[in-house]
Design a protein around this motif. Sequence first.
Motif, PDB file in Angstrom:
ATOM      1  N   GLU A  14       2.955   3.225  39.279  1.00  0.00           N
ATOM      2  CA  GLU A  14       3.029   2.804  37.878  1.00  0.00           C
ATOM      3  C   GLU A  14       2.586   3.938  36.951  1.00  0.00           C
ATOM      4  O   GLU A  14       3.219   4.194  35.917  1.00  0.00           O
ATOM      5  N   PHE A  15       1.525   4.630  37.337  1.00  0.00           N
ATOM      6  CA  PHE A  15       1.028   5.714  36.494  1.00  0.00           C
ATOM      7  C   PHE A  15       2.048   6.847  36.396  1.00  0.00           C
ATOM      8  O   PHE A  15       2.346   7.337  35.292  1.00  0.00           O
ATOM      9  N   LEU A  16       2.608   7.280  37.524  1.00  0.00           N
ATOM     10  CA  LEU A  16       3.562   8.389  37.481  1.00  0.00           C
ATOM     11  C   LEU A  16       4.870   7.991  36.800  1.00  0.00           C
ATOM     12  O   LEU A  16       5.502   8.813  36.128  1.00  0.00           O
ATOM     13  N   GLU A  17       5.280   6.757  36.961  1.00  0.00           N
ATOM     14  CA  GLU A  17       6.495   6.294  36.274  1.00  0.00           C
ATOM     15  C   GLU A  17       6.305   6.316  34.762  1.00  0.00           C
ATOM     16  O   GLU A  17       7.250   6.604  34.007  1.00  0.00           O
ATOM     17  N   ASN A  18       5.087   6.036  34.309  1.00  0.00           N
ATOM     18  CA  ASN A  18       4.798   5.998  32.871  1.00  0.00           C
ATOM     19  C   ASN A  18       4.322   7.341  32.312  1.00  0.00           C
ATOM     20  O   ASN A  18       4.155   7.463  31.093  1.00  0.00           O
ATOM     21  N   ASN A  19       4.089   8.306  33.188  1.00  0.00           N
ATOM     22  CA  ASN A  19       3.601   9.625  32.755  1.00  0.00           C
ATOM     23  C   ASN A  19       4.424  10.727  33.424  1.00  0.00           C
ATOM     24  O   ASN A  19       3.961  11.379  34.377  1.00  0.00           O
ATOM     25  N   PRO A  20       5.651  10.948  32.955  1.00  0.00           N
ATOM     26  CA  PRO A  20       6.544  11.914  33.598  1.00  0.00           C
ATOM     27  C   PRO A  20       6.044  13.354  33.551  1.00  0.00           C
ATOM     28  O   PRO A  20       6.548  14.208  34.284  1.00  0.00           O
ATOM     29  N   ASN A  21       5.037  13.630  32.717  1.00  0.00           N
ATOM     30  CA  ASN A  21       4.477  14.989  32.637  1.00  0.00           C
ATOM     31  C   ASN A  21       3.446  15.264  33.736  1.00  0.00           C
ATOM     32  O   ASN A  21       3.015  16.409  33.907  1.00  0.00           O
ATOM     33  N   VAL A  22       3.043  14.226  34.458  1.00  0.00           N
ATOM     34  CA  VAL A  22       2.055  14.389  35.533  1.00  0.00           C
ATOM     35  C   VAL A  22       2.788  14.542  36.858  1.00  0.00           C
ATOM     36  O   VAL A  22       3.675  13.735  37.187  1.00  0.00           O
ATOM     37  N   PHE A  23       2.420  15.545  37.635  1.00  0.00           N
ATOM     38  CA  PHE A  23       3.085  15.810  38.915  1.00  0.00           C
ATOM     39  C   PHE A  23       2.386  15.106  40.077  1.00  0.00           C
ATOM     40  O   PHE A  23       3.025  14.595  40.991  1.00  0.00           O
ATOM     41  N   LEU A  24       1.065  15.079  40.054  1.00  0.00           N
ATOM     42  CA  LEU A  24       0.292  14.546  41.189  1.00  0.00           C
ATOM     43  C   LEU A  24      -0.869  13.709  40.674  1.00  0.00           C
ATOM     44  O   LEU A  24      -1.497  14.062  39.680  1.00  0.00           O
ATOM     45  N   ILE A  25      -1.144  12.621  41.399  1.00  0.00           N
ATOM     46  CA  ILE A  25      -2.247  11.749  41.027  1.00  0.00           C
ATOM     47  C   ILE A  25      -3.112  11.472  42.263  1.00  0.00           C
ATOM     48  O   ILE A  25      -2.597  11.212  43.347  1.00  0.00           O
ATOM     49  N   GLY A  26      -4.439  11.602  42.090  1.00  0.00           N
ATOM     50  CA  GLY A  26      -5.383  11.225  43.140  1.00  0.00           C
ATOM     51  C   GLY A  26      -6.187  10.021  42.674  1.00  0.00           C
ATOM     52  O   GLY A  26      -5.813   9.337  41.724  1.00  0.00           O
ATOM     53  N   SER A  27      -7.319   9.779  43.319  1.00  0.00           N
ATOM     54  CA  SER A  27      -8.127   8.630  42.923  1.00  0.00           C
ATOM     55  C   SER A  27      -9.560   8.784  43.414  1.00  0.00           C
ATOM     56  O   SER A  27      -9.879   9.697  44.185  1.00  0.00           O
ATOM     57  N   SER A  28     -10.401   7.881  42.983  1.00  0.00           N
ATOM     58  CA  SER A  28     -11.740   7.759  43.551  1.00  0.00           C
ATOM     59  C   SER A  28     -11.627   7.136  44.942  1.00  0.00           C
ATOM     60  O   SER A  28     -10.567   6.644  45.340  1.00  0.00           O
ATOM     61  N   ALA A  29     -12.750   7.138  45.686  1.00  0.00           N
ATOM     62  CA  ALA A  29     -12.673   6.690  47.073  1.00  0.00           C
ATOM     63  C   ALA A  29     -13.993   6.098  47.558  1.00  0.00           C
ATOM     64  O   ALA A  29     -15.067   6.519  47.129  1.00  0.00           O
ATOM     65  N   HIS A  30     -13.877   5.120  48.464  1.00  0.00           N
ATOM     66  CA  HIS A  30     -15.015   4.711  49.263  1.00  0.00           C
ATOM     67  C   HIS A  30     -15.184   5.723  50.399  1.00  0.00           C
ATOM     68  O   HIS A  30     -14.189   6.209  50.947  1.00  0.00           O
ATOM     69  N   ILE A  31     -16.408   6.021  50.780  1.00  0.00           N
ATOM     70  CA  ILE A  31     -16.687   6.794  51.990  1.00  0.00           C
ATOM     71  C   ILE A  31     -17.163   5.794  53.027  1.00  0.00           C
ATOM     72  O   ILE A  31     -18.166   5.091  52.805  1.00  0.00           O
ATOM     73  N   ILE A  32     -16.442   5.684  54.161  1.00  0.00           N
ATOM     74  CA  ILE A  32     -16.787   4.688  55.172  1.00  0.00           C
ATOM     75  C   ILE A  32     -17.130   5.362  56.506  1.00  0.00           C
ATOM     76  O   ILE A  32     -16.777   6.520  56.743  1.00  0.00           O
ATOM     77  N   ASP A  33     -17.802   4.608  57.376  1.00  0.00           N
ATOM     78  CA  ASP A  33     -18.149   5.133  58.697  1.00  0.00           C
ATOM     79  C   ASP A  33     -17.211   4.556  59.751  1.00  0.00           C
ATOM     80  O   ASP A  33     -16.198   3.914  59.435  1.00  0.00           O
ATOM     81  N   GLU A  34     -17.542   4.747  61.016  1.00  0.00           N
ATOM     82  CA  GLU A  34     -16.712   4.272  62.121  1.00  0.00           C
ATOM     83  C   GLU A  34     -16.473   2.770  62.073  1.00  0.00           C
ATOM     84  O   GLU A  34     -15.439   2.268  62.536  1.00  0.00           O
ATOM     85  N   ASN A  35     -17.429   2.039  61.503  1.00  0.00           N
ATOM     86  CA  ASN A  35     -17.362   0.574  61.496  1.00  0.00           C
ATOM     87  C   ASN A  35     -16.855  -0.001  60.177  1.00  0.00           C
ATOM     88  O   ASN A  35     -17.036  -1.191  59.899  1.00  0.00           O
ATOM     89  N   ASN A  36     -16.256   0.866  59.352  1.00  0.00           N
ATOM     90  CA  ASN A  36     -15.720   0.470  58.040  1.00  0.00           C
ATOM     91  C   ASN A  36     -16.791   0.095  57.029  1.00  0.00           C
ATOM     92  O   ASN A  36     -16.490  -0.507  55.990  1.00  0.00           O
ATOM     93  N   THR A  37     -18.028   0.441  57.317  1.00  0.00           N
ATOM     94  CA  THR A  37     -19.118   0.200  56.366  1.00  0.00           C
ATOM     95  C   THR A  37     -19.070   1.250  55.265  1.00  0.00           C
ATOM     96  O   THR A  37     -18.957   2.451  55.552  1.00  0.00           O
TER      97      THR A  37
END
Length: 317
Positions: free
Chosen positions: A106-129
């Motif tokens: 949705e963001f790239l479709e509405n912002n044709p001047n942007v080539f790449l989009i990343g995001s924030s993230a959870h950092i998880i361990d082996e057990n998905n915690t």
Amino acid sequence: MTPLVSVIMAAYNAEKHISASIESVINQTYANFELLVINDGSSDRTQSIVEQFCKRDSRIKLINNDKNLFVIKSRNIGIENAKGKYLAILDADDLALPNRLEKQVEFLENNPNVFLIGSSAHIIDENNTICNNFIALTDYHELKRNILKNNLFYHSSILFRNEKVFYREKMIYSEDYDLILRLFSEGKKIVNLPDILISYRQTNHSLSKTKNRLVQWLFINKAREFYKERLSIGKDSYDAFNPQSFINIEDIHCPINKKDLLYAMKICFYRKDANQLKFLVKKYRKYYPISLDYLLYSLSSLNKNTFNLICKIYSKL
């Protein structure tokens, strides 16, 4: 129907987590995608697990490498075969949150001047915690000002326009950072969304933990050097670069560029590794004449108090 998004997942001996990673793509709120899994010569059950998913969902495609070609080549194979307008990267042990593709498309479709989009993230361990959260920097100008300090993009979070931009295969351990720096130097607009859209798995056995940290830093620094070259003269010296000199830095018989060798010596202070510094001083003496730099590093490697003092100074920089 041609998929709008191609999700590229390189996998090597990923049987432990790949099912959860694939499920996280299948469960997206956005459905018009293909998932290309590049099985990089795995010796475990990775191939059979993906084959079961392929039977279940026709959007999943399996590409088998005859041998282990490593992640850079595997991602490039994915890009070569991708049909989508957009490419999304997801590593085989990470997870996409359900609304990841919907939000980013949705963001790239509405912002044709942007080539790449990343995001924030959870950092998880082996057990998905969830162990921590990475809150991404979002302003383009602020990202550009700070990109030489750190890679400010979690690579499993990126989605970008399919213009057949490939990873440079000699940039081992820093191919993701090199890609981001190349896009910045080409004037591409790349930003992060503030939303947490992926879970990045950090384990004691992950690639980032097990690879030689000195070698990794050498490749990261080379990506920065190439970026500065492009800004200065419009091109870089990648074609002449020999990655083996970094990979084999602990081989006394493998020469390395003087500037890179001096940088490796400096990194020994960050790593508090006096023994490696002694070895690098010996290697410097084998290939280059005595210089002031050599004398300073040599003295530091031989004098424990001097070495510890410099380590303390570097730890605060």
